[in-house]
Enzyme design. Structure first.
Site, PDB file in Angstrom:
ATOM      1  N   GLY A   1       0.767 -41.259 -16.363  1.00 48.61           N
ATOM      2  CA  GLY A   1      -0.172 -41.434 -17.469  1.00 48.61           C
ATOM      3  C   GLY A   1       0.298 -40.699 -18.709  1.00 48.61           C
ATOM      4  O   GLY A   1       0.810 -39.576 -18.620  1.00 48.61           O
TER       5      GLY A   1
ATOM      6  N   ARG B   1      -9.615 -37.179 -11.638  1.00 53.07           N
ATOM      7  CA  ARG B   1      -9.805 -37.739 -10.283  1.00 53.07           C
ATOM      8  C   ARG B   1      -9.784 -36.649  -9.219  1.00 53.07           C
ATOM      9  O   ARG B   1     -10.591 -36.634  -8.307  1.00 53.07           O
ATOM     10  CB  ARG B   1      -8.731 -38.787 -10.007  1.00 53.07           C
ATOM     11  CG  ARG B   1      -8.911 -39.513  -8.672  1.00 53.07           C
ATOM     12  CD  ARG B   1      -8.003 -40.717  -8.558  1.00 53.07           C
ATOM     13  NE  ARG B   1      -8.367 -41.775  -9.473  1.00 53.07           N
ATOM     14  CZ  ARG B   1      -7.663 -42.104 -10.573  1.00 53.07           C
ATOM     15  NH1 ARG B   1      -6.570 -41.444 -10.875  1.00 53.07           N
ATOM     16  NH2 ARG B   1      -8.051 -43.077 -11.360  1.00 53.07           N
TER      17      ARG B   1
ATOM     18  N   ASP C   1       1.960 -34.777 -11.537  1.00 52.96           N
ATOM     19  CA  ASP C   1       2.449 -34.452 -10.199  1.00 52.96           C
ATOM     20  C   ASP C   1       3.265 -35.581  -9.579  1.00 52.96           C
ATOM     21  O   ASP C   1       4.268 -35.331  -8.893  1.00 52.96           O
ATOM     22  CB  ASP C   1       1.297 -34.035  -9.278  1.00 52.96           C
ATOM     23  CG  ASP C   1       0.229 -35.105  -9.130  1.00 52.96           C
ATOM     24  OD1 ASP C   1       0.272 -36.113  -9.868  1.00 52.96           O
ATOM     25  OD2 ASP C   1      -0.650 -34.941  -8.270  1.00 52.96           O
TER      26      ASP C   1
ATOM     27  N   ASP D   1      -3.695 -30.296 -14.015  1.00 54.81           N
ATOM     28  CA  ASP D   1      -3.768 -30.113 -12.563  1.00 54.81           C
ATOM     29  C   ASP D   1      -2.427 -29.779 -11.908  1.00 54.81           C
ATOM     30  O   ASP D   1      -2.246 -29.995 -10.709  1.00 54.81           O
ATOM     31  CB  ASP D   1      -4.340 -31.377 -11.914  1.00 54.81           C
ATOM     32  CG  ASP D   1      -3.488 -32.617 -12.156  1.00 54.81           C
ATOM     33  OD1 ASP D   1      -2.581 -32.570 -13.010  1.00 54.81           O
ATOM     34  OD2 ASP D   1      -3.731 -33.642 -11.486  1.00 54.81           O
TER      35      ASP D   1
ATOM     36  N   ARG E   1     -29.354 -42.164 -19.913  1.00 52.09           N
ATOM     37  CA  ARG E   1     -28.283 -43.043 -20.378  1.00 52.09           C
ATOM     38  C   ARG E   1     -26.949 -42.496 -19.904  1.00 52.09           C
ATOM     39  O   ARG E   1     -26.818 -41.327 -19.545  1.00 52.09           O
ATOM     40  CB  ARG E   1     -28.296 -43.138 -21.910  1.00 52.09           C
ATOM     41  CG  ARG E   1     -29.530 -43.834 -22.473  1.00 52.09           C
ATOM     42  CD  ARG E   1     -29.516 -45.320 -22.129  1.00 52.09           C
ATOM     43  NE  ARG E   1     -30.646 -46.030 -22.721  1.00 52.09           N
ATOM     44  CZ  ARG E   1     -31.809 -46.214 -22.140  1.00 52.09           C
ATOM     45  NH1 ARG E   1     -32.008 -45.715 -20.915  1.00 52.09           N
ATOM     46  NH2 ARG E   1     -32.776 -46.861 -22.729  1.00 52.09           N
TER      47      ARG E   1
ATOM     48  N   THR F   1       0.089 -33.854 -18.699  1.00 55.35           N
ATOM     49  CA  THR F   1      -1.057 -34.581 -18.150  1.00 55.35           C
ATOM     50  C   THR F   1      -2.333 -33.999 -18.716  1.00 55.35           C
ATOM     51  O   THR F   1      -2.461 -32.775 -18.821  1.00 55.35           O
ATOM     52  CB  THR F   1      -1.088 -34.518 -16.611  1.00 55.35           C
ATOM     53  OG1 THR F   1      -2.363 -34.969 -16.141  1.00 55.35           O
ATOM     54  CG2 THR F   1      -0.852 -33.112 -16.094  1.00 55.35           C
TER      55      THR F   1
ATOM     56  N   ASP G   1      -5.088 -33.862 -17.256  1.00 53.80           N
ATOM     57  CA  ASP G   1      -5.920 -33.317 -16.182  1.00 53.80           C
ATOM     58  C   ASP G   1      -5.732 -31.816 -15.969  1.00 53.80           C
ATOM     59  O   ASP G   1      -6.563 -31.182 -15.318  1.00 53.80           O
ATOM     60  CB  ASP G   1      -5.635 -34.045 -14.867  1.00 53.80           C
ATOM     61  CG  ASP G   1      -6.128 -35.481 -14.877  1.00 53.80           C
ATOM     62  OD1 ASP G   1      -7.028 -35.788 -15.680  1.00 53.80           O
ATOM     63  OD2 ASP G   1      -5.608 -36.291 -14.096  1.00 53.80           O
TER      64      ASP G   1
ATOM     65  N   ALA H   1      11.486 -32.025 -28.886  1.00 52.53           N
ATOM     66  CA  ALA H   1      12.084 -30.723 -28.592  1.00 52.53           C
ATOM     67  C   ALA H   1      13.325 -30.870 -27.718  1.00 52.53           C
ATOM     68  O   ALA H   1      14.340 -30.195 -27.947  1.00 52.53           O
ATOM     69  CB  ALA H   1      11.057 -29.825 -27.908  1.00 52.53           C
TER      70      ALA H   1
ATOM     71  N   GLY I   1     -22.105 -26.663 -23.898  1.00 51.77           N
ATOM     72  CA  GLY I   1     -23.411 -26.236 -23.414  1.00 51.77           C
ATOM     73  C   GLY I   1     -24.092 -27.245 -22.515  1.00 51.77           C
ATOM     74  O   GLY I   1     -25.317 -27.388 -22.546  1.00 51.77           O
TER      75      GLY I   1
ATOM     76  N   GLU J   1     -25.876 -28.911 -19.431  1.00 47.74           N
ATOM     77  CA  GLU J   1     -26.821 -28.353 -18.471  1.00 47.74           C
ATOM     78  C   GLU J   1     -26.279 -28.385 -17.039  1.00 47.74           C
ATOM     79  O   GLU J   1     -26.589 -27.516 -16.227  1.00 47.74           O
ATOM     80  CB  GLU J   1     -28.144 -29.119 -18.532  1.00 47.74           C
ATOM     81  CG  GLU J   1     -29.034 -28.761 -19.708  1.00 47.74           C
ATOM     82  CD  GLU J   1     -28.502 -29.233 -21.051  1.00 47.74           C
ATOM     83  OE1 GLU J   1     -28.862 -28.629 -22.083  1.00 47.74           O
ATOM     84  OE2 GLU J   1     -27.698 -30.198 -21.081  1.00 47.74           O
TER      85      GLU J   1
ATOM     86  N   ARG K   1       4.507 -47.382 -14.179  1.00 50.18           N
ATOM     87  CA  ARG K   1       4.538 -47.099 -12.743  1.00 50.18           C
ATOM     88  C   ARG K   1       5.729 -47.837 -12.141  1.00 50.18           C
ATOM     89  O   ARG K   1       6.126 -48.901 -12.622  1.00 50.18           O
ATOM     90  CB  ARG K   1       3.242 -47.576 -12.078  1.00 50.18           C
ATOM     91  CG  ARG K   1       1.973 -47.096 -12.769  1.00 50.18           C
ATOM     92  CD  ARG K   1       1.748 -45.610 -12.628  1.00 50.18           C
ATOM     93  NE  ARG K   1       0.495 -45.192 -13.268  1.00 50.18           N
ATOM     94  CZ  ARG K   1       0.089 -43.933 -13.331  1.00 50.18           C
ATOM     95  NH1 ARG K   1       0.821 -42.980 -12.802  1.00 50.18           N
ATOM     96  NH2 ARG K   1      -1.060 -43.639 -13.925  1.00 50.18           N
ATOM     97  N   CYS K   2       6.295 -47.286 -11.084  1.00 52.45           N
ATOM     98  CA  CYS K   2       7.466 -47.929 -10.487  1.00 52.45           C
ATOM     99  C   CYS K   2       7.452 -47.750  -8.977  1.00 52.45           C
ATOM    100  O   CYS K   2       7.820 -46.684  -8.457  1.00 52.45           O
ATOM    101  CB  CYS K   2       8.755 -47.355 -11.083  1.00 52.45           C
ATOM    102  SG  CYS K   2      10.254 -48.155 -10.467  1.00 52.45           S
TER     103      CYS K   2
ATOM    104  N   ARG L   1     -33.569 -38.017 -24.575  1.00 53.01           N
ATOM    105  CA  ARG L   1     -33.055 -38.622 -23.356  1.00 53.01           C
ATOM    106  C   ARG L   1     -32.120 -37.669 -22.609  1.00 53.01           C
ATOM    107  O   ARG L   1     -31.567 -36.735 -23.179  1.00 53.01           O
ATOM    108  CB  ARG L   1     -32.251 -39.891 -23.686  1.00 53.01           C
ATOM    109  CG  ARG L   1     -33.095 -41.066 -24.153  1.00 53.01           C
ATOM    110  CD  ARG L   1     -32.201 -42.185 -24.638  1.00 53.01           C
ATOM    111  NE  ARG L   1     -32.968 -43.374 -24.999  1.00 53.01           N
ATOM    112  CZ  ARG L   1     -32.500 -44.339 -25.782  1.00 53.01           C
ATOM    113  NH1 ARG L   1     -31.273 -44.255 -26.281  1.00 53.01           N
ATOM    114  NH2 ARG L   1     -33.243 -45.393 -26.054  1.00 53.01           N
TER     115      ARG L   1
ATOM    116  N   SER M   1       5.134 -37.703 -11.187  1.00 55.48           N
ATOM    117  CA  SER M   1       6.432 -37.654 -11.868  1.00 55.48           C
ATOM    118  C   SER M   1       7.278 -36.524 -11.314  1.00 55.48           C
ATOM    119  O   SER M   1       8.497 -36.662 -11.139  1.00 55.48           O
ATOM    120  CB  SER M   1       6.213 -37.453 -13.378  1.00 55.48           C
ATOM    121  OG  SER M   1       5.371 -38.446 -13.902  1.00 55.48           O
TER     122      SER M   1
END
Length: 319
Positions: A11, A171, A103, A129, A243, A125, A127, A22, A185, A187, A72-73, A162, A105
């Site tokens: 991604g 994920r 990860d 992660d 919503r 990434t 994420d 760089a 902030g 909840e 993707r491959c 609302r 990659s």
């Protein structure tokens, strides 16, 4: 070492272009030739590899996405596909490779290292992660994109009194949801790393409603469940008008923040240095604002964890 290659895989994330820049400029500064591989590992297999000059990376540091494209491959997952990829690199005389991605990659980079091909990973990434680094390229930009979206949603949530459920990417990692939730902030923050109690969430909404609170923001990481499902459960249980907004791929795009541009530049440059030093099978990262490196194998053997202190603080401040 006289020739190195660079590719982006998986991604996309804001700041990948800064990292490419760089790598290219650091290589040329040290008298190396540098080659760009287009379309990630798929480009390796197809031989979609071109030499890059200084001008090729001009005016890209501020742009999102990746100049080298990504894909993707499935073929690269096979031993035969990886052999083809190494043969294509050898045809060009490329002696080392910088892989920018997440990860998946990095696992590909590790496979190349096992074949004896020098490879260095740069974590890119949204994420956040990848174990072994405090931050990944693109996380800060995506975080600010999410914060900006939630700020706008809170305006309309307040106006219409609302409850809003906001689904963000993540994920298997909740960093984006957690940091955005604390910054905005929220909840309630629901992430993959921590169990949640629906009854406690409903009780918190009820307490807020009883003290006159007119709106609530609930952030859900996609790895836990879908935003629409959570919204329905809340509305059915509370009868509060609820919503949902799924932010989706808007989180991946946009001009990278200053933090991501600087991080990408530092990590990309260090990756080149490692190849010059004869290192392979390593990843670069940042810890306590210091650029560090460790083996990809070691990093992938670890489990990503969230900052428990931040999670705890978010709960304390959302009473």
């Amino acid at each position: 070492m006289k020739r190195i290659g660079v590719l982006t895989s998986g991604g996309d994330s804001p700041g990948m272009n800064a990292a490419i820049r760089a790598v290219v400029r650091k290589s040329i500064f040290h008298g190396l030739e540098v080659y760009g591989v287009k379309n990630g590992y798929a480009g390796l297999i197809s031989g979609n590899i071109e030499q890059m000059q200084l001008g090729d990376v001009g005016d890209i540091i501020q742009k999102g996405g990746t100049k080298l494209y990504t894909a993707r491959c499935e073929e690269f997952r096979t031993p035969e596909g990886r052999e083809i990829a190494v043969n294509e690199l050898n045809k060009k005389g490329i002696e080392g490779l910088v892989v920018i991605g997440g990860d998946g990659s990095f696992r590909g980079a590790q496979k190349l290292t096992e074949l004896g091909y020098p490879t260095i990973g740069v974590p890119g990434t949204i994420d956040n992660d990848i174990p072994g680094t405090d931050f990944t390229i693109g996380f800060d930009t995506a975080l600010n994109t999410v914060i900006d979206a939630i700020d706008k949603i809170r305006d309309t949530a307040t106006s219409h009194e609302r409850t809003y459920v906001i689904e963000v990417m993540g994920r298997n990692a909740g960093d984006l949801a957690l940091w955005a939730g604390l910054a905005d902030g929220a909840e309630t923050i629901i992430i993959p790393e921590e169990p949640y109690d629906m009854e406690q969430i409903l009780a918190r909404l009820d307490r807020g409603n009883q003290r006159g609170k007119k709106h609530s923001i609930i952030i859900v990481a996609e790895g836990v469940g879908s935003g629409p499902e959570f919204a329905k459960r809340i509305e059915d249980a509370t009868q509060l008008e609820t919503r949902v907004t799924v932010l989706g791929h808007i989180q991946r795009g946009g001009s990278p923040t200053g933090s991501d541009r600087v991080l990408a530049s530092r990590l990309g440059a260090r990756a080149v240095e490692l190849l010059i030093e004869g290192k392979q099978g390593e990843m670069v990262g940042i810890r306590e604002n210091k650029i560090v490196s460790q083996s990809i194998e070691s990093a992938l053997s670890q489990t990503h964890t969230i900052d428990k202190d931040i999670y705890r603080l978010s709960q304390e401040l959302s009473i």
